[in-house]
Design an enzyme around this catalytic site. Structure first.
Site, short mmCIF file in Angstrom:
data_model
loop_
_atom_site.label_atom_id
_atom_site.label_comp_id
_atom_site.label_asym_id
_atom_site.label_seq_id
_atom_site.Cartn_x
_atom_site.Cartn_y
_atom_site.Cartn_z
N THR A 1 1.11 -1.07 -0.04
CA THR A 1 0.70 0.32 -0.31
C THR A 1 0.93 1.01 0.19
O THR A 1 0.63 2.50 0.06
CB THR A 1 -0.67 -0.44 0.92
OG1 THR A 1 0.11 -0.07 2.49
CG2 THR A 1 -1.94 -1.33 0.71
N LYS A 2 2.21 1.12 0.38
CA LYS A 2 2.87 2.10 -0.25
C LYS A 2 3.06 2.60 -1.25
O LYS A 2 3.65 3.51 -2.23
CB LYS A 2 4.29 2.05 0.62
CG LYS A 2 3.62 2.46 2.50
CD LYS A 2 5.55 2.26 2.68
CE LYS A 2 4.98 2.01 4.80
NZ LYS A 2 6.18 1.37 5.36
N GLY B 1 -2.79 -0.47 14.61
CA GLY B 1 -2.25 0.98 15.90
C GLY B 1 -3.09 2.11 14.89
O GLY B 1 -3.65 2.21 14.33
N VAL C 1 -1.93 -2.52 23.21
CA VAL C 1 -3.10 -3.66 23.11
C VAL C 1 -3.02 -4.63 22.88
O VAL C 1 -3.10 -5.21 21.60
CB VAL C 1 -4.69 -3.07 23.83
CG1 VAL C 1 -5.42 -3.87 24.67
CG2 VAL C 1 -4.42 -1.25 24.86
N ASP D 1 -9.41 -10.25 22.72
CA ASP D 1 -9.02 -10.35 21.06
C ASP D 1 -10.45 -10.73 20.61
O ASP D 1 -11.05 -10.81 19.90
CB ASP D 1 -7.88 -11.42 21.02
CG ASP D 1 -6.39 -10.53 21.15
OD1 ASP D 1 -6.55 -10.16 21.20
OD2 ASP D 1 -5.68 -10.96 21.07
N GLY E 1 -25.84 -15.76 41.64
CA GLY E 1 -26.32 -15.60 42.87
C GLY E 1 -26.58 -17.04 43.05
O GLY E 1 -26.86 -17.19 44.51
#
EC number: 2.8.3.16
Length: 425
Positions: free
Chosen positions: A74-75, A98, A137, A168, A248
């Protein structure tokens, strides 16, 4: 028979686990998922935790079924042109890069919308907007920041992460629901939108009962927790509660016959109030049905250690499966602790498609999970994961309509292949 998501095309920029979990689920439902990978490298998990040399790892294959793979730099200017055409032809772009990576690629939300106003852009990030939004993360980080670790384990021990990948895979499943919802809304509005799922948010959503208990603490001790019966004071935060039930109803993991040598010879046992009298009969304590110290749930709470100790005396005389068969006759909730080996060998799970055997051209047959969601009119057929770049030319021709000359030109540009190493002089 058509598939539920047949006709939906997804541009998959995901990697590792959270994003691929999402896109694999959509592929199982029939979406055409085009996985975009870096030439010569691909998804990093292809080479992680390899059990067979020079073969895609199970880590990769079990998260990328039913997809097609295209390699794309993609560059590279030509690569950007191809990506632009893919955006025009796809309904959804999914990524778990990120923060800011799509922007740095030259494809911010505004540009994607200009190229294809109907495009839905779905993203997984570690945190939502706030002081930690730029932090990296991973699974265990999400469990720790989402409330799971602080409430998992035993009171006198360290916080623990779970074996289930709730950070994840859990967030991937949340995102898949968001994507399907956005696709449905698009049928009314005609517009795409952004869909985001933060891993911290996803874990917290799965830990909601602990958030419930945090607020209950303001009004007194959590009486169903073991420490109440042991007379241990509560602090100002929800404690770790071992194997206590979160619903409970008091519950514990108890030893069964063979526990001395089998690390999984255990059963989970819940002392549900409606079947208390049946429990008393099964374990040989009929007087507990009327004894005021045991007859009512409130009376039993301070005595849970004693009660479960007595139940365990009974379970230790039975294998976990024998105990389960007996308890199920009386509708007493329980469940054997199943090892992964036992699960993998369970023929009933294969019959339902929960486990599937997949044949791969380089690694042979392996066992994987199938679609956990069953649709009566859209059965999920699990097909193998793609080899790196296996469908590159197919996608260029069939999806984008490029001619042989155009495909050759793109190859010549280096947009589809790893950089060539210069020969030494």
């Amino acid at each position: 028979m058509t598939k539920a998501l047949e006709g939906v095309r997804i541009l998959d920029f995901t990697h590792v686990q959270s994003g691929p979990t999402c896109t694999q689920l959509l592929a199982w439902f029939g979406a055409d998922v085009i996985k975009v990978e870096r030439p010569g490298v691909g998804d990093i998990t292809r080479g992680q935790l390899q059990d067979i040399p020079n073969v895609d790892s199970l880590y990769f294959t079990m998260l990328n079924h039913n997809k097609r793979s295209i390699t794309l730099d993609t560059k590279n200017p030509k690569g950007k042109e191809v990506l632009t055409e893919l955006i025009k032809k796809c309904d959804v772009l999914v990524e778990n890069f990120g923060p800011g990576v799509l922007d740095r690629m030259g494809f911010p939300w505004e540009k994607i919308q200009a190229i294809n106003p109907k495009m839905i852009v779905a993203s997984i990030k570690g945190f939502g907007p706030g002081p930690y939004e730029d932090c990296k993360v991973y699974e265990n980080v999400a469990q720790c920041t989402g409330g799971a670790a602080s409430t998992t384990g035993f009171r006198d021990g360290l916080p623990l992460v779970t074996g289930a990948q709730i950070g994840d895979s859990g967030t991937g499943l949340h995102l898949a629901l968001g994507i399907v919802t956005a696709l449905y809304q698009r049928t009314h509005t005609g517009r795409g939108q952004r869909v985001t799922a933060a891993m911290q948010d996803g874990v917290l959503n799965l830990c909601r009962v602990k958030l419930r208990d945090q607020q209950r603490l303001d009004h007194g001790p959590l009486k169903e927790y073991s420490q109440f019966g042991e007379g241990v004071p509560f602090g100002d935060a929800v404690p770790r509660a071992g194997n206590d039930s979160g619903g409970g109803q008091p519950g514990r993991i108890l030893k069964c016959k063979g526990w001395e040598t089998d690390p999984n010879a255990y059963i989970y046992f819940i002392t549900q109030a409606p079947v208390w009298e049946k429990i008393c009969d099964v374990i040989g304590e009929p007087t507990w049905k009327t004894d005021p110290n045991y007859a009512k749930p409130a009376a039993r709470l301070p005595r849970l250690n004693e009660i479960f100790g007595r139940i365990e005396q009974w379970t230790m005389t039975k294998t976990k499966f024998e105990a389960m068969d007996i308890l199920n006759e009386f509708d007493i909730p329980c469940g054997p602790i199943l090892s992964m080996k036992e699960i993998a060998e369970d023929e009933s799970l294969r019959k339902t498609g929960t486990l599937v055997e997949v044949d791969h051209p380089t690694r042979g047959k392996y066992l994987s999970v199938g679609n956990p969601i069953k649709l009566s009119d859209s059965p999920a057929d699990v097909t193998r994961s793609p080899l790196l770049g296996e469908h590159t030319d197919e996608i260029l021709r069939q999806v984008l309509g490029f001619s042989d000359h155009q495909v050759a030109e793109i190859h010549d540009s280096g947009a589809l292949d790893p950089p060539r190493k210069e020969a030494a002089e």
